[in-house]
Design a protein around this motif. Structure first.
Motif, PDB file in Angstrom:
ATOM      1  N   ARG A   1       5.665  -1.026   1.870  1.00 47.00           N
ATOM      2  CA  ARG A   1       4.937  -1.337   3.103  1.00 47.00           C
ATOM      3  C   ARG A   1       3.726  -2.199   2.760  1.00 47.00           C
ATOM      4  O   ARG A   1       2.960  -1.888   1.828  1.00 47.00           O
ATOM      5  CB  ARG A   1       4.491  -0.075   3.808  1.00 47.00           C
ATOM      6  CG  ARG A   1       3.568  -0.333   4.994  1.00 47.00           C
ATOM      7  CD  ARG A   1       3.448   0.868   5.874  1.00 47.00           C
ATOM      8  NE  ARG A   1       4.694   1.119   6.614  1.00 47.00           N
ATOM      9  CZ  ARG A   1       4.829   2.076   7.546  1.00 47.00           C
ATOM     10  NH1 ARG A   1       3.807   2.879   7.803  1.00 47.00           N
ATOM     11  NH2 ARG A   1       5.959   2.239   8.178  1.00 47.00           N
TER      12      ARG A   1
ATOM     13  N   ARG B   1       7.539   9.158  -2.721  1.00 45.83           N
ATOM     14  CA  ARG B   1       6.546   8.190  -2.275  1.00 45.83           C
ATOM     15  C   ARG B   1       5.425   8.097  -3.291  1.00 45.83           C
ATOM     16  O   ARG B   1       5.018   9.115  -3.866  1.00 45.83           O
ATOM     17  CB  ARG B   1       5.978   8.636  -0.931  1.00 45.83           C
ATOM     18  CG  ARG B   1       4.835   7.795  -0.381  1.00 45.83           C
ATOM     19  CD  ARG B   1       4.178   8.472   0.797  1.00 45.83           C
ATOM     20  NE  ARG B   1       3.076   7.700   1.324  1.00 45.83           N
ATOM     21  CZ  ARG B   1       2.096   8.192   2.068  1.00 45.83           C
ATOM     22  NH1 ARG B   1       2.099   9.471   2.385  1.00 45.83           N
ATOM     23  NH2 ARG B   1       1.140   7.420   2.507  1.00 45.83           N
TER      24      ARG B   1
ATOM     25  N   THR C   1       1.537   6.228  -3.402  1.00 43.67           N
ATOM     26  CA  THR C   1       0.571   5.481  -2.608  1.00 43.67           C
ATOM     27  C   THR C   1      -0.191   4.492  -3.473  1.00 43.67           C
ATOM     28  O   THR C   1      -0.026   4.437  -4.695  1.00 43.67           O
ATOM     29  CB  THR C   1      -0.415   6.445  -1.946  1.00 43.67           C
ATOM     30  OG1 THR C   1      -1.175   7.106  -2.977  1.00 43.67           O
ATOM     31  CG2 THR C   1       0.322   7.482  -1.110  1.00 43.67           C
ATOM     32  N   SER C   2      -1.061   3.727  -2.830  1.00 41.11           N
ATOM     33  CA  SER C   2      -1.804   2.695  -3.546  1.00 41.11           C
ATOM     34  C   SER C   2      -2.767   3.296  -4.567  1.00 41.11           C
ATOM     35  O   SER C   2      -3.099   2.641  -5.562  1.00 41.11           O
ATOM     36  CB  SER C   2      -2.579   1.813  -2.560  1.00 41.11           C
ATOM     37  OG  SER C   2      -3.422   2.610  -1.758  1.00 41.11           O
TER      38      SER C   2
ATOM     39  N   ASN D   1       0.803  -1.217   0.000  1.00 38.90           N
ATOM     40  CA  ASN D   1       0.000   0.000   0.000  1.00 38.90           C
ATOM     41  C   ASN D   1       0.840   1.272   0.000  1.00 38.90           C
ATOM     42  O   ASN D   1       0.296   2.369   0.006  1.00 38.90           O
ATOM     43  CB  ASN D   1      -0.953   0.011   1.205  1.00 38.90           C
ATOM     44  CG  ASN D   1      -0.228  -0.208   2.514  1.00 38.90           C
ATOM     45  OD1 ASN D   1       0.856   0.284   2.727  1.00 38.90           O
ATOM     46  ND2 ASN D   1      -0.842  -0.987   3.396  1.00 38.90           N
ATOM     47  N   ASP D   2       2.135   1.114  -0.028  1.00 39.43           N
ATOM     48  CA  ASP D   2       2.996   2.304   0.007  1.00 39.43           C
ATOM     49  C   ASP D   2       4.358   1.907  -0.556  1.00 39.43           C
ATOM     50  O   ASP D   2       4.904   0.875  -0.161  1.00 39.43           O
ATOM     51  CB  ASP D   2       3.122   2.804   1.449  1.00 39.43           C
ATOM     52  CG  ASP D   2       3.731   4.170   1.535  1.00 39.43           C
ATOM     53  OD1 ASP D   2       2.980   5.159   1.461  1.00 39.43           O
ATOM     54  OD2 ASP D   2       4.960   4.253   1.687  1.00 39.43           O
ATOM     55  N   ARG D   3       4.880   2.738  -1.436  1.00 41.51           N
ATOM     56  CA  ARG D   3       6.195   2.482  -2.043  1.00 41.51           C
ATOM     57  C   ARG D   3       7.003   3.770  -1.943  1.00 41.51           C
ATOM     58  O   ARG D   3       6.481   4.841  -2.295  1.00 41.51           O
ATOM     59  CB  ARG D   3       6.045   2.076  -3.512  1.00 41.51           C
ATOM     60  CG  ARG D   3       5.275   0.781  -3.725  1.00 41.51           C
ATOM     61  CD  ARG D   3       4.791   0.665  -5.153  1.00 41.51           C
ATOM     62  NE  ARG D   3       4.143  -0.600  -5.441  1.00 41.51           N
ATOM     63  CZ  ARG D   3       2.865  -0.845  -5.214  1.00 41.51           C
ATOM     64  NH1 ARG D   3       2.093   0.090  -4.673  1.00 41.51           N
ATOM     65  NH2 ARG D   3       2.358  -2.021  -5.527  1.00 41.51           N
ATOM     66  N   ARG D   4       8.246   3.660  -1.477  1.00 41.31           N
ATOM     67  CA  ARG D   4       9.051   4.871  -1.268  1.00 41.31           C
ATOM     68  C   ARG D   4      10.491   4.646  -1.719  1.00 41.31           C
ATOM     69  O   ARG D   4      10.986   3.518  -1.726  1.00 41.31           O
ATOM     70  CB  ARG D   4       9.063   5.268   0.216  1.00 41.31           C
ATOM     71  CG  ARG D   4       7.688   5.490   0.790  1.00 41.31           C
ATOM     72  CD  ARG D   4       7.741   6.070   2.183  1.00 41.31           C
ATOM     73  NE  ARG D   4       6.406   6.150   2.764  1.00 41.31           N
ATOM     74  CZ  ARG D   4       6.051   7.008   3.708  1.00 41.31           C
ATOM     75  NH1 ARG D   4       6.928   7.880   4.179  1.00 41.31           N
ATOM     76  NH2 ARG D   4       4.818   7.005   4.186  1.00 41.31           N
TER      77      ARG D   4
END
Length: 116
Positions: free
Chosen positions: A98, A50, A52-53, A32-35
Motif C-alpha cells: 500500500r 503484515r 508496517t513501515s 507504508n504497508d506490506r502484506r
C-alpha cells in the motif's frame, strides 16, 4: 507502472519450509504497508501476515509461530519465511503493498503446495 513479482513457491512435504519473495518495481511513493495473502481452491482470499513501515509485524492465528514476514528496503522486497508447513497451507500466495492511504498493488501470485 508498479509491478510486484512473487517467487519462491513450489511443492514441499509437510513439515518443510519455503521462503517467498515479492519484489516491487516501478515508481511507487512511500510504501507504508506490506502484506501477504493466500487463496486456497474454493475458498476466499485470506490475510496471512503484515509488516508496517516501522517494522511491526502481525500474523493470522493459523500461521503465527510458523511464518515470518520481513523486508529488505534496499531491494524493495518483502519476504515470507514459512516453516513447519501443513497441507492446509496449500494455496496461491499473493503479496500486496500500500502506498498512501489506499493505493494498493498486488502481485500475480505464487503457488505453494504442501503434500507428501
Amino acid at each position: 507502472q508498479v509491478q510486484l513479482v512473487e517467487s519462491g513457491g513450489g511443492l514441499v512435504q509437510p513439515g518443510g519450509s519455503l521462503r517467498l519473495s515479492c519484489a516491487v518495481s516501478g515508481s511507487i511513493f512511500s510504501i507504508n504497508d506490506r502484506r501477504w495473502y493466500r487463496q486456497a481452491p474454493g475458498k476466499e482470499r485470506e490475510w496471512v501476515a503484515r509488516i508496517t513501515s516501522d517494522g511491526s509485524t502481525f500474523y493470522a492465528d493459523s500461521v503465527r509461530g510458523r511464518f515470518t514476514i520481513s523486508r529488505d528496503n534496499a531491494k524493495n522486497t518483502v519476504y515470507l519465511q514459512m516453516n513447519s508447513l501443513k497441507p492446509e497451507d496449500t494455496a496461491v500466495y499473493y503479496c500486496k503493498v500500500r502506498s498512501g492511504l489506499s493505493n494498493d498493488y498486488w502481485g500475480q501470485g505464487t503457488q505453494v503446495t504442501v503434500s507428501s
